[in-house]
Design a protein around this motif. Structure first.
Motif, PDB file in Angstrom:
ATOM      1  N   GLN A  73       1.267  -0.989  -0.012  1.00  0.00           N
ATOM      2  CA  GLN A  73       0.275   0.309   0.192  1.00  0.00           C
ATOM      3  C   GLN A  73       1.295   1.759  -0.214  1.00  0.00           C
ATOM      4  O   GLN A  73       0.267   2.289  -1.160  1.00  0.00           O
ATOM      5  CB  GLN A  73      -1.127   0.192   1.389  1.00  0.00           C
ATOM      6  CG  GLN A  73      -1.863   1.307   1.361  1.00  0.00           C
ATOM      7  CD  GLN A  73      -3.012   0.591   2.485  1.00  0.00           C
ATOM      8  OE1 GLN A  73      -3.779   0.225   2.756  1.00  0.00           O
ATOM      9  NE2 GLN A  73      -2.815   2.151   4.019  1.00  0.00           N
TER      10      GLN A  73
ATOM     11  N   ARG B 290       1.541   1.937  -3.217  1.00  0.00           N
ATOM     12  CA  ARG B 290       0.761   2.636  -4.585  1.00  0.00           C
ATOM     13  C   ARG B 290       0.808   3.719  -4.251  1.00  0.00           C
ATOM     14  O   ARG B 290       0.237   4.939  -4.646  1.00  0.00           O
ATOM     15  CB  ARG B 290      -0.011   1.631  -4.217  1.00  0.00           C
ATOM     16  CG  ARG B 290       0.064   0.121  -5.649  1.00  0.00           C
ATOM     17  CD  ARG B 290      -1.818  -0.518  -5.156  1.00  0.00           C
ATOM     18  NE  ARG B 290      -1.549  -1.842  -4.191  1.00  0.00           N
ATOM     19  CZ  ARG B 290      -1.952  -1.951  -2.716  1.00  0.00           C
ATOM     20  NH1 ARG B 290      -3.211  -0.798  -2.596  1.00  0.00           N
ATOM     21  NH2 ARG B 290      -1.681  -3.095  -2.451  1.00  0.00           N
ATOM     22  N   GLN B 291       0.648   4.115  -2.727  1.00  0.00           N
ATOM     23  CA  GLN B 291       0.429   5.903  -2.499  1.00  0.00           C
ATOM     24  C   GLN B 291       1.731   6.511  -2.942  1.00  0.00           C
ATOM     25  O   GLN B 291       2.051   8.005  -2.463  1.00  0.00           O
ATOM     26  CB  GLN B 291       0.108   5.588  -0.950  1.00  0.00           C
ATOM     27  CG  GLN B 291      -0.910   5.533  -0.158  1.00  0.00           C
ATOM     28  CD  GLN B 291      -1.414   4.892   1.254  1.00  0.00           C
ATOM     29  OE1 GLN B 291       0.297   4.935   2.043  1.00  0.00           O
ATOM     30  NE2 GLN B 291      -2.198   5.152   1.348  1.00  0.00           N
TER      31      GLN B 291
ATOM     32  N   LYS C 274       4.726   6.545  -1.136  1.00  0.00           N
ATOM     33  CA  LYS C 274       5.374   7.232   0.091  1.00  0.00           C
ATOM     34  C   LYS C 274       6.964   6.248   0.112  1.00  0.00           C
ATOM     35  O   LYS C 274       7.551   6.435   0.967  1.00  0.00           O
ATOM     36  CB  LYS C 274       4.125   6.755   1.133  1.00  0.00           C
ATOM     37  CG  LYS C 274       3.320   7.919   1.554  1.00  0.00           C
ATOM     38  CD  LYS C 274       2.050   7.490   2.791  1.00  0.00           C
ATOM     39  CE  LYS C 274       1.408   8.400   2.546  1.00  0.00           C
ATOM     40  NZ  LYS C 274       0.536   8.478   4.136  1.00  0.00           N
TER      41      LYS C 274
END
Ligand SMILES: NC(=O)c1ccc[n+]([C@@H]2O[C@H](COP(=O)([O-])OP(=O)(O)OC[C@H]3O[C@@H](n4cnc5c(N)ncnc54)[C@H](OP(=O)(O)O)[C@@H]3O)[C@@H](O)[C@H]2O)c1
Length: 291
Positions: free
Chosen positions: A156, A159-160, A162
């Motif tokens: 995640q 995907r973000q 970060k």
């Protein structure tokens, strides 16, 4: 950290100036990384922050940046987060662009649950003062860990935006294969102890697996051991070539396919010598002598 501003504006570096044009690189999945990066364990403290060492810590980081190191390895656990703060401060002080650097940090084994991974990453980003981490590693495997859950959070984060790449550290083959299977993006590295006297991850098959699967093996503690200095083969090659034993030990590592390394030094002369080791090419005979 405000009181520490300006510390990097001392310019002793004409003395040490080094243009690392000949540095060798590893390229995996279109990512090009220098063979020699910079470790930060013990910069700023050990398990706890040691603010009394801040001026020396910042100077060590600033000199590494000014010498041209671009890959910096840190972790949330180093000096209880303070090393990340110092690294971010040094980068802003030297004024080197974020995009020219490659920052690795690590989530600790106590923080491997879904929410904990996300929280640890946010905290590291805050301390570094950055909006992304280039490479985020699970620092150590933990008995009973649920890698599927941890990677749900790690994926995640990628995907973000970060985190740009994922990896692990201190993983033996079974866990490494599981991590490869859980990562939505190509697992970039397994960071492990590896040096002339420390061959655990060579003999247990991890090095070969990494080489066969385009995973970088990041060798940590590459020059730490006392027997690097006294190793007769290293000493002999070093004397013949006008190098130090530590430089030969680093050159041995970076001569290996898919191996990069991250020596730490607070001494600008050592930092320079370590960076220069990324240019040294050992002969096949010297490689054979080192085993
Ligand atoms: N993933 C993990 O679990 C893990 C574990 C350990 C380390 N690491 C990472 O790997 C990095 C490197 O490992 P490390 O710090 O354990 O060990 P290291 O870099 O092999 O050794 C550091 C020590 O070697 C000395 N040194 C460095 N270069 C030298 C040179 N050219 N000549 C003479 N002495 C030299 C330094 O002293 P001076 O400051 O005086 O030069 C320091 O005392 C760490 O900083 C950390 O980022 C990761």
């Amino acid at each position: 950290m405000a009181g520490l501003r300006g510390l990097c504006n001392w310019r002793i570096f004409p003395l040490l100036f080094f243009y690392n044009d000949g540095m060798r690189y590893e390229t995996v999945n279109n990512l090009k990384l220098p063979k020699i990066g910079f470790g930060t364990w013990k910069i700023g403290g050990e398990s706890q922050a040691d603010p009394s060492s801040d001026p020396a810590s910042l100077q060590a980081l600033c000199s590494a940046l000014e010498l041209g190191y671009t890959h910096f390895d840190t972790a949330e656990v180093y000096a209880n987060g303070h090393t990340e703060e110092l690294l971010g401060t040094a980068i802003r002080e030297v004024g080197v662009s974020r995009e020219s650097l490659f920052i690795t940090s690590k989530v600790s084994p106590e923080h491997l649950k879904f929410d904990q991974v996300l929280h640890s990453c946010e905290n590291s980003l805050d301390r570094l003062g950055m909006d992304y981490i280039d490479l985020y590693l699970i620092h150590w495997p933990k008995v009973g860990m649920d890698l599927k859950e941890s990677f749900r959070a790690l994926n995640q984060l990628v995907r973000q935006g970060k985190v740009r790449h994922l990896g692990v550290s201190n993983f033996k083959l079974r866990h490494l294969k599981e991590a490869v299977a859980q990562s939505e993006t190509a697992l970039l590295t397994n960071q492990v102890p590896y040096s002339v006297p420390e061959r655990t991850y060579q003999t247990n098959g991890v090095l070969e697996y990494c080489q066969q699967n385009d995973i970088l093996l990041t060798a940590y503690s590459p020059v730490k051991r006392r027997n690097i200095k006294s190793n007769p083969v290293l000493k002999k090659i070093a004397a013949k070539r006008g190098l130090t034993s530590q430089q030969v030990a680093l050159a041995w590592l970076v001569s290996q396919e898919r191996v990069i390394t991250i020596p730490m030094s607070t001494n600008p002369q050592h930092q320079k010598e370590n960076l220069q080791a990324g240019e040294i090419v050992l002969s096949s005979e010297e490689m054979e002598q080192l085993g």
